[in-house]
Write a protein that holds these residues in place. Structure first.
Motif, PDB file in Angstrom:
ATOM      1  N   TRP A  23       0.712  -1.169  -0.102  1.00 20.34           N
ATOM      2  CA  TRP A  23       0.026   0.034   0.142  1.00 20.34           C
ATOM      3  C   TRP A  23       0.717   1.002   0.094  1.00 20.34           C
ATOM      4  O   TRP A  23       1.555   1.536   1.026  1.00 20.34           O
ATOM      5  N   ASN A  24       1.005   2.115  -0.934  1.00 18.87           N
ATOM      6  CA  ASN A  24       1.456   3.238  -1.377  1.00 18.87           C
ATOM      7  C   ASN A  24       3.004   3.211  -0.825  1.00 18.87           C
ATOM      8  O   ASN A  24       3.616   4.222  -0.396  1.00 18.87           O
ATOM      9  N   ARG A  25       3.899   1.988  -1.131  1.00 19.65           N
ATOM     10  CA  ARG A  25       5.079   1.808  -0.780  1.00 19.65           C
ATOM     11  C   ARG A  25       5.485   2.110   0.701  1.00 19.65           C
ATOM     12  O   ARG A  25       6.609   2.240   0.891  1.00 19.65           O
ATOM     13  N   ARG A  26       4.438   2.278   1.527  1.00 22.56           N
ATOM     14  CA  ARG A  26       4.641   2.254   2.849  1.00 22.56           C
ATOM     15  C   ARG A  26       4.356   1.262   3.766  1.00 22.56           C
ATOM     16  O   ARG A  26       4.878   1.220   4.991  1.00 22.56           O
ATOM     17  N   ASN A  27       3.475   0.381   3.440  1.00 18.52           N
ATOM     18  CA  ASN A  27       2.933  -0.737   4.259  1.00 18.52           C
ATOM     19  C   ASN A  27       2.900  -2.142   3.270  1.00 18.52           C
ATOM     20  O   ASN A  27       2.559  -1.950   2.086  1.00 18.52           O
ATOM     21  N   ILE A  28       3.533  -3.053   3.882  1.00 17.35           N
ATOM     22  CA  ILE A  28       3.876  -4.227   2.955  1.00 17.35           C
ATOM     23  C   ILE A  28       3.237  -5.469   3.905  1.00 17.35           C
ATOM     24  O   ILE A  28       3.816  -5.467   5.029  1.00 17.35           O
ATOM     25  N   GLU A  29       2.334  -6.238   3.364  1.00 16.86           N
ATOM     26  CA  GLU A  29       2.078  -7.716   4.023  1.00 16.86           C
ATOM     27  C   GLU A  29       2.273  -8.584   3.228  1.00 16.86           C
ATOM     28  O   GLU A  29       2.144  -8.904   1.959  1.00 16.86           O
ATOM     29  N   ILE A  30       2.986  -9.523   3.814  1.00 15.94           N
ATOM     30  CA  ILE A  30       3.666 -10.813   2.973  1.00 15.94           C
ATOM     31  C   ILE A  30       3.013 -12.026   3.611  1.00 15.94           C
ATOM     32  O   ILE A  30       3.269 -12.386   5.037  1.00 15.94           O
ATOM     33  N   SER A  31       2.581 -12.938   2.859  1.00 15.64           N
ATOM     34  CA  SER A  31       2.119 -14.329   3.625  1.00 15.64           C
ATOM     35  C   SER A  31       2.992 -15.289   2.858  1.00 15.64           C
ATOM     36  O   SER A  31       3.635 -15.245   2.019  1.00 15.64           O
ATOM     37  N   GLY A  32       3.081 -16.546   3.523  1.00 20.17           N
ATOM     38  CA  GLY A  32       3.855 -17.681   2.895  1.00 20.17           C
ATOM     39  C   GLY A  32       5.289 -17.388   3.411  1.00 20.17           C
ATOM     40  O   GLY A  32       5.998 -17.923   2.888  1.00 20.17           O
ATOM     41  N   VAL A  33       5.600 -16.790   4.586  1.00 19.59           N
ATOM     42  CA  VAL A  33       6.887 -16.540   5.058  1.00 19.59           C
ATOM     43  C   VAL A  33       7.348 -17.883   6.060  1.00 19.59           C
ATOM     44  O   VAL A  33       6.464 -17.982   6.990  1.00 19.59           O
TER      45      VAL A  33
END
Length: 101
Positions: A23-33
């Motif tokens: 989101w807007n290069r400010r928030n990142i959510e990663i699944s499958g970690v």
């Protein structure tokens, strides 16, 4: 999101899809970690279901870490996101393990 269960030594672990949401290069959510190998304010090295993922940026902070469900959330300004192949991943892991001993 599809998932399947794997039995590892009597313990059941859920395998989730690998997704990246930004989101807007400010928030990142990663699944499958699977694992967070290293992180600081400029770089995160994550082992995912799809290989090693490097995220580089400025003022990076881990907002949420839930390895049971395989989800990591990061905030800060992201500049680069790169997947490493297996050969590069071993190099990166070796380099980071030497730096953070």
């Amino acid at each position: 999101m599809e998932s399947y269960e794997k039995n590892l030594g009597g313990r059941t672990q859920q395998q989730v899809d690998h997704n990246v949401k930004v989101w807007n290069r400010r928030n990142i959510e990663i699944s499958g970690v699977k694992e967070v190998d290293s992180f600081d304010s400029e770089e995160f090295l994550l082992q995912t279901n799809m290989g090693y993922l490097v995220i580089r940026g400025q003022n990076l902070q881990m907002k949420n870490l839930d390895l049971d469900s395989g989800v990591v959330s990061i905030k800060g300004k992201m500049y680069e996101m790169t997947y490493l192949d297996e050969h590069q991943g071993e190099k990166a892991k070796g380099l980071f393990s030497k730096l953070f001993k």
